[in-house]
Design a protein around this motif. Structure first.
Motif, PDB file in Angstrom:
ATOM      1  N   GLN A   1      10.735  -6.794  -5.264  1.00 28.04           N
ATOM      2  CA  GLN A   1       9.325  -6.668  -5.639  1.00 28.04           C
ATOM      3  C   GLN A   1       9.176  -6.030  -7.021  1.00 28.04           C
TER       4      GLN A   1
ATOM      5  N   GLU B   1       1.862  -1.143 -11.246  1.00 30.91           N
ATOM      6  CA  GLU B   1       2.295  -2.110 -10.228  1.00 30.91           C
ATOM      7  C   GLU B   1       3.590  -1.637  -9.546  1.00 30.91           C
TER       8      GLU B   1
ATOM      9  N   GLN C   1       2.743   0.962  -7.065  1.00 30.00           N
ATOM     10  CA  GLN C   1       2.206   0.379  -5.840  1.00 30.00           C
ATOM     11  C   GLN C   1       3.293  -0.237  -4.956  1.00 30.00           C
ATOM     12  N   VAL C   2       4.354  -0.723  -5.563  1.00 18.64           N
ATOM     13  CA  VAL C   2       5.484  -1.214  -4.765  1.00 18.64           C
ATOM     14  C   VAL C   2       6.038  -0.077  -3.914  1.00 18.64           C
TER      15      VAL C   2
ATOM     16  N   THR D   1       4.512   2.813  -2.992  1.00 16.44           N
ATOM     17  CA  THR D   1       3.583   3.322  -1.976  1.00 16.44           C
ATOM     18  C   THR D   1       3.355   2.306  -0.854  1.00 16.44           C
ATOM     19  N   LYS D   2       3.449   1.028  -1.174  1.00 14.10           N
ATOM     20  CA  LYS D   2       3.276  -0.002  -0.142  1.00 14.10           C
ATOM     21  C   LYS D   2       4.465  -0.020   0.822  1.00 14.10           C
ATOM     22  N   ASN D   3       5.638   0.285   0.324  1.00  8.13           N
ATOM     23  CA  ASN D   3       6.858   0.160   1.130  1.00  8.13           C
ATOM     24  C   ASN D   3       7.353   1.456   1.751  1.00  8.13           C
TER      25      ASN D   3
ATOM     26  N   GLU E   1      -5.512   5.903  -4.698  1.00  3.72           N
ATOM     27  CA  GLU E   1      -5.410   5.117  -5.928  1.00  3.72           C
ATOM     28  C   GLU E   1      -5.783   5.967  -7.135  1.00  3.72           C
TER      29      GLU E   1
END
Length: 196
Positions: A71, A89, A92-93, A95-97, A179
Motif C-alpha cells: 500500500q 497518504e 493513513q496507510v 492508521t488504517k492497518n 484526522e
C-alpha cells in the motif's frame, strides 16, 4: 470438500483471526486458545498448521506487513501528489492497518520472542515499514535535511505517529478528530514547532 481444501480453508481462517486478534490485543494478550475458540476449532487443530504461537505471529505479521508495504508502494507510485499529500497518504496507510501504536506493539512483543524470532521481527519491520518510508525521504521533493539519513527520517516519522493510536495523552485532546490530529502531527514533523 476434499481434505486439502478443508486444511487450506482452516489455515486461512487461522491467519485471518490471528491477524485481527494480534493487531487488536497484542501478542502477549492473544493466546492460541483464543484464536482456536473464535474459529471453532481445537487448539491441537491449530497446532497442526502452526507449531507454536511465535511461528503463527511471525507468519501473520509477515503477511500483514507485506500488505502495508504494498500500500505504501502504491502511494509512492502515484504521480499526482505533493510531498505533503504523499506523506499524509502514507500516514493513513499506517492508521488504517494498525489499531495500536506500531512501535509499542513491536517493542512489547520483541521481548517475548526467541532471539531468532526477534531477528525476524526486526527484518519484517525494516523491510516492510522503514525501507518503503525511507524511499519517500529519498525523493528530491521531500527536501530532507543533509544531516538526516532517509532511514532516520523514516524511523522518526513512524515514531511521531504515536498520538494517532489512542495514547494516554492525545495531542489536541478529545475535541479534535483523529484526522485533524494526524494533520497537526504531520505539519509539526515537516515544519517543526519553532518559527524560523
Amino acid at each position: 470438500m476434499k481434505r486439502t481444501e478443508q486444511l487450506a480453508k482452516t489455515r486461512t481462517a487461522i491467519m485471518e483471526t490471528a491477524t485481527k486478534l494480534f493487531l487488536k490485543k497484542g501478542y502477549a494478550l492473544t493466546s492460541t486458545r483464543d484464536i482456536a475458540k473464535e474459529i471453532g476449532i481445537t487448539q491441537p487443530a491449530l497446532y497442526h498448521h502452526f507449531s507454536d504461537k511465535e511461528v503463527l505471529y511471525l507468519d501473520v505479521l509477515s503477511a500483514h506487513c507485506s500488505k502495508v508495504r504494498q500500500q505504501i508502494n502504491q502511494v509512492m507510485r502515484r504521480d499526482n501528489l505533493s510531498a505533503k499529500d504523499r506523506l499524509w497518504e502514507i500516514t493513513q496507510v499506517f492508521t488504517k492497518n494498525h489499531p495500536n501504536n506500531v512501535y509499542d506493539s513491536w517493542r512489547s512483543t520483541a521481548s517475548l520472542l526467541s532471539p531468532s524470532g526477534r531477528r525476524k521481527l526486526e527484518i519484517i519491520f525494516m523491510m516492510d515499514y522503514i525501507e518503503p518510508v525511507s524511499e519517500f525521504f529519498k525523493l528530491p521533493e521531500a527536501k530532507l535535511r543533509p544531516d538526516i539519513l532517509p532511514k532516520e527520517a523514516a524511523e522518526l516519522f513512524i515514531a511521531d505517529l504515536t498520538p494517532l493510536f489512542g495514547s494516554l495523552q492525545q495531542l489536541g485532546g478529545k475535541s479534535i478528530s483523529n484526522e485533524q490530529r494526524g494533520k497537526i502531527i504531520l505539519d509539526v514533523f515537516l515544519n517543526g514547532v519553532m518559527k524560523h
